[in-house]
Design an enzyme around this catalytic site. Structure first.
Site, short mmCIF file in Angstrom:
data_model
loop_
_atom_site.label_atom_id
_atom_site.label_comp_id
_atom_site.label_asym_id
_atom_site.label_seq_id
_atom_site.Cartn_x
_atom_site.Cartn_y
_atom_site.Cartn_z
N LYS A 1 1.17 -0.67 0.01
CA LYS A 1 -0.01 -0.32 0.03
C LYS A 1 1.02 1.33 -0.20
CE LYS A 1 -3.76 1.43 2.84
NZ LYS A 1 -4.99 1.01 4.30
N SER B 1 -9.50 1.74 3.29
CA SER B 1 -8.63 2.04 2.17
C SER B 1 -7.78 1.53 1.38
CB SER B 1 -8.40 2.86 3.07
OG SER B 1 -7.47 2.66 4.02
N SER C 1 -9.48 -0.94 7.78
CA SER C 1 -9.60 -1.18 5.91
C SER C 1 -8.25 -2.34 5.42
CB SER C 1 -7.95 -0.08 5.60
OG SER C 1 -9.00 1.10 6.01
#
Ligand code: GLN
Length: 492
Positions: free
Chosen positions: A75, A150, A174
């Site tokens: 990420k 997310s 997330s």
């Protein structure tokens, strides 16, 4: 796509060339990325060079590591020296990390090939990846729908079968929620089990990094590699963590609570059906499943307001460092204050500004006791209720997300509707508990027909190995999860 553990085993045995593994992953990326937009950046040369270096290591007879040759995507809020670190925000456009995070160091030391930076909601604030300043990611099962967020880029990359492993970060859901919506496994460790060194801070008392994987056993393997003490994060616990990959994957006699407090009318009926079937699978395998009457986790339904007060307060403080002076681009004004205002006002997106306003309000003199302090008190009650429940039970089970993957744009005009996505994941974050989401089938009817459903298992603090062993046991009882067409499966 092979699992991470079979790639590593074959590379270690000299049966599989890491260069071939990297080449294949990059060609899957080329073919599938246009459909999902999971990546913000891919440094192909770097991946190939590292694969070649690893091949030489194997050739020389050196130990190539537990993740030898496994492509892992990170990420874009997890630092790797010299690579992008946008956190999905314009305020960090063009910024390159000056050092490497603890988790990336650990992965590289075990021979993983870091392949690409994945998309996310700006500063990890969101549940659909639509808050990314660089365009939304898409769900590999149905590209008109969101992958969750997310860590939506990481979940979409794994769900589309581009890489077997990606790392996400979680503050309120997330990792697990996008994993559930993309039909893959996602694990949030006990708070303090994985170092946050090199993770862009959102809510420091909640943030944890964890794996998103196509196979449950790989989540255990990767957890073992990234978990462990690190003096560079003062909240990272000292000492050893029990191995999750070696923990016995046996559910015989395991006591599982299914709390009524978790489920309300917002939970889709067909999601609930898949989760009850999953409970039957675990029961069949010897677990003792018990529905726990309303009231034992009485404060869990308050998790949404508590989570948004606590996380936004911490975010308001953490994001004050982005002032146009130290990181990323600057929008000049006539005075220093104008420069701050222009930089922050123009380069932070609307959701990030909303959180900063909410957090600043909750922390301000006169309101602090009524909001921030009250939220901390309720957070403590939630923790205590879980502790009491874990005196009687080994695990708590629930759906991961109240619903399946929703349509792009469906919730973007209604921040509160987006916040409700975290209803079932925020409690474990507030209590700092380890929790996994494992795929438990596809919704058969209703608005999420044909889309994946996630089963959530929560353990007591420090029981990460048990949570992951149960996920492994569940997957071996039930069989490999359904895969979408893009992944190469036939279930779509
Ligand atoms: N959806 C939650 C939020 O927007 C959770 C985000 C997260 O876990 N990083 O804050």
């Amino acid at each position: 796509m092979l699992s991470a553990s079979s790639i590593a085993n074959r590379v270690r045995a000299g049966e599989l060339d890491p260069v071939a593994v990297a080449t294949e992953a990059l060609s899957r990326l080329d073919a599938r990325e246009p459909a999902v937009h999971a990546y913000l950046h891919v440094d192909r040369e770097d991946v190939m060079q590292r694969a070649e270096a690893l091949a030489q290591r194997v050739h020389r007879g050196d130990d190539p590591g537990r993740l030898a040759g496994v492509p892992v995507s990170l990420k874009d809020n997890i630092a790797v020296k010299g690579q992008t670190l946008t956190a999905g925000s314009r305020i960090l456009e063009g910024y390159r990390a000056p050092y490497t995070s603890h988790v990336a160091e650990r992965l590289q030391a075990e021979g993983a090939l870091l392949l690409g930076r994945t998309n996310l909601d700006e500063f990890a604030m969101g549940a659909s990846t639509e808050n990314s300043a660089y365009g939304a990611s898409r769900n590999p099962w149905d590209t008109s729908r969101v992958p969750g967020g997310s860590s939506g880029g990481s979940a979409a990359a794994v769900g589309a079968g581009i890489v077997p492993v990606a790392l996400g970060s979680e503050t309120g859901g997330s990792i697990r929620q996008p994993a559930a919506l993309c039909g893959v496994t996602g694990f949030k460790p006990t708070y303090g089990h994985v170092s946050r060194y090199g993770l862009v801070a959102f809510g420091s008392s909640l943030d944890q990094i964890g794996p998103i994987t196509a196979h449950a056993e790989d989540a255990a393997l990767v957890y073992d590699v990234i978990a462990g003490a690190d003096p560079r994060d003062s909240t990272c616990l000292r000492g050893e963590r029990p191995s999750a990959a070696r923990a016995k994957a046996d559910v015989e006699g395991l006591r599982i609570a299914v709390p009524e407090d978790f489920v309300d009318d917002s939970v889709d009926a067909h999601v609930l059906m898949r989760v009850s079937e999953a409970m039957a699978v675990l029961e069949e395998a010897g677990a003792i499943v018990k529905v726990v009457e309303r009231g034992r986790l009485a404060h869990a339904p308050l998790s949404i307001p508590v989570y948004y007060l606590v996380s936004s307060s911490e975010a308001a403080a953490n994001l004050s460092r982005f002032d146009g002076m130290r990181y990323g681009p600057r929008h000049e004004g006539d005075t220093l204050l104008d420069t701050y205002r222009a930089t922050r006002g123009e380069l932070f997106g609307p959701e990030v500004r909303r959180r900063i306003m909410l957090g600043t309000f909750a922390l301000s003199a006169g309101y602090h006791d009524a909001w921030y302090r009250k939220a901390l008190q309720v957070r403590r009650l939630i923790q205590r209720e879980f502790e009491a429940l874990f005196e009687e039970f080994d695990l708590v089970a629930a759906p991961t997300s109240p619903f399946g993957a929703f349509s792009m744009g469906e919730k973007t005009d209604d921040p509160y509707a987006m916040y409700l996505c975290d209803l079932l994941t925020a409690p474990a974050c507030l209590a700092g508990l380890p929790s996994v989401s494992v795929p438990c089938g596809l919704s058969k009817r209703g608005p999420y027909k044909g889309l994946p459903v996630g089963l959530q298992l929560i353990g007591a603090a420090g029981e990460d190995h048990r949570v992951l062993a149960t996920a492994r046991a569940f997957e071996s009882e039930r069989g490999e999860p359904e895969r979408c067409e893009l992944f190469g499966g036939s279930a779509a």
